[in-house]
Design an enzyme around this catalytic site. Sequence first.
Site, PDB file in Angstrom:
ATOM      1  N   CYS A  86      53.789  -1.559  28.328  1.00 41.53           N
ATOM      2  CA  CYS A  86      52.419  -1.995  28.051  1.00 41.53           C
ATOM      3  C   CYS A  86      51.565  -1.920  29.327  1.00 41.53           C
ATOM      4  CB  CYS A  86      52.424  -3.388  27.427  1.00 41.53           C
ATOM      5  SG  CYS A  86      50.873  -3.792  26.582  1.00 41.53           S
ATOM      6  N   HIS A 176      55.973  -3.169  22.926  1.00 40.48           N
ATOM      7  CA  HIS A 176      56.891  -4.101  23.596  1.00 40.48           C
ATOM      8  C   HIS A 176      58.305  -3.951  23.028  1.00 40.48           C
ATOM      9  CE1 HIS A 176      54.135  -6.527  26.092  1.00 40.48           C
ATOM     10  NE2 HIS A 176      53.237  -6.176  25.187  1.00 40.48           N
ATOM     11  N   GLU A 178      60.944  -5.250  24.187  1.00 42.22           N
ATOM     12  CA  GLU A 178      61.754  -6.433  24.464  1.00 42.22           C
ATOM     13  C   GLU A 178      61.716  -7.468  23.347  1.00 42.22           C
ATOM     14  OE1 GLU A 178      57.809  -7.283  26.696  1.00 42.22           O
ATOM     15  OE2 GLU A 178      58.898  -5.606  25.796  1.00 42.22           O
TER      16      GLU A 178
END
EC number: 6.3.5.2
Length: 520
Positions: A86, A176, A178
Amino acid sequence: MTQTAHPDSVLIVDFGSQVTQLIARRVREAGVYCEIVPFQSAEEGFNRLQPKAVILSGSPASTVDEGSPRAPQIVFDSGLPVFGICYGQQTMCMQLGGKVESGHHREFGRAFLDVDKDCQLFEGLWSSGSRHQVWMSHGDRVTALPDGFEVVATSSNAPYAFIADEKRKYYGVQFHPEVVHTPDGAKLIGNFIHNIAGIKGDWSMSAYRQKAVDEIRKQVGDKRVICALSGGVDSSVAALLIHEAVGDQLTCILVDHGLMRKDEAANVVAMFREHYNLHLLHVDASDRFIGELEGVSDPETKRKIIGRLFIETFEEEAKKLGGADFLGQGTLYPDVIESVSFTGGPSVTIKSHHNVGGLPERMKMQLVEPLRELFKDEVRALGRELGLPDSFIGRHPFPGPGLAIRCPGGISREKLEILREADAIYLDEIRKAGLYDAIWQAFAVLLPVQTVGVMGDGRTYEFVCALRAVTSVDGMTADFYHYDMEFLGRAATRIINEVRGINRVVYDVTSKPPGTIEWE
């Protein structure tokens, strides 16, 4: 410059994202050691850690604003693989000669990525022409790529959603990976670590255990250590690790404030004395704590009283032992990570355990913190490595102030005993139903409310007990557990029949947010 003893590691440069810790979790889950460092001290962290790869985090900042965070140039001069997430993708592009603009179409939430071209990072996972769900959260976006980069995947609002410079092993994503809302995100991070950076992923609790023992022995030498043992997983694992390193040089002190669950103090003392041969001092300070807490209704005042009394009691007992040079603590990695302010310097927010904060300064002791590099789930894994039973390691979280904050309003010995019995019955029913491990946290609360009831032929006017159970991944958000009504009826009936002082039971169906898990 002192180097950290992790030859195969990943450096995570934190630009202030709220989910940076999740990146670290994904790297650790891949069997690789990593550290999070704020962007302001990232160069120092790079030189100290000597990583094999670098990940650049997201940020609430905008790359187009003057003075917005940047990665240290050493990251790009090192020749190491870099993965920008990002904001990390955007600053990497800008620093390498690309362009970023404020987006006219902000993109938040679920999105779908179309893979346009195969790339090494996709090996065994994605292929050209496929479509995959990801999680976006951005306003700015890349509009021109630096030399050497190409687009490998796009989304409807992000034409540069996934970019790569395969030659230099630079990768950038606008989404993202994660977060759990990107289903293949953990695998993408794993591919970057293992396939691109060539890190094996052999970091284990066995290796950590030996490293920690060696470091404790080196730090402590022949000096004495005292450790505040609460009976929780963190302090217990820390105590066992320190004991393995220095043996009888360690003395543990369990300050029993009278606010623990039923039989908890006795069980902890028995386990550590009989099974682990720790020198453990059990201090019954319940009269002192409950005496000062009686009639106090404000939850923050309760916490402060408990914290102050703990320090005073612990300090007195330590002096009786002749003092010590070191204080052992179960500090975890999230407690010591700096919170990053992207508009200024890092603001260090180290959370002190409610009952040991201030002790090192007052008693002039050095800290021994063998768990400070670990997350909670890793501490549990280390506990298993050290031989702690699963029944102990898997216990639900229990707050430092104990039952004092599960008894809203003023407390008394009578109220605490009522609550203790109700809580024990509730947990017993949960275990009998085989639900304990499916629930993040469950407990009873004794409300400062009395209601009319009928028992036998007589009228009662007794307390209300609220039952609480939640599911969660990390405690940051939580949903109430969806019991079937038969279970709730069974638990309520037992509590009302077996606990004198309760004539009504209710179930809390509040999620977090808007509520908190604990009532106070």
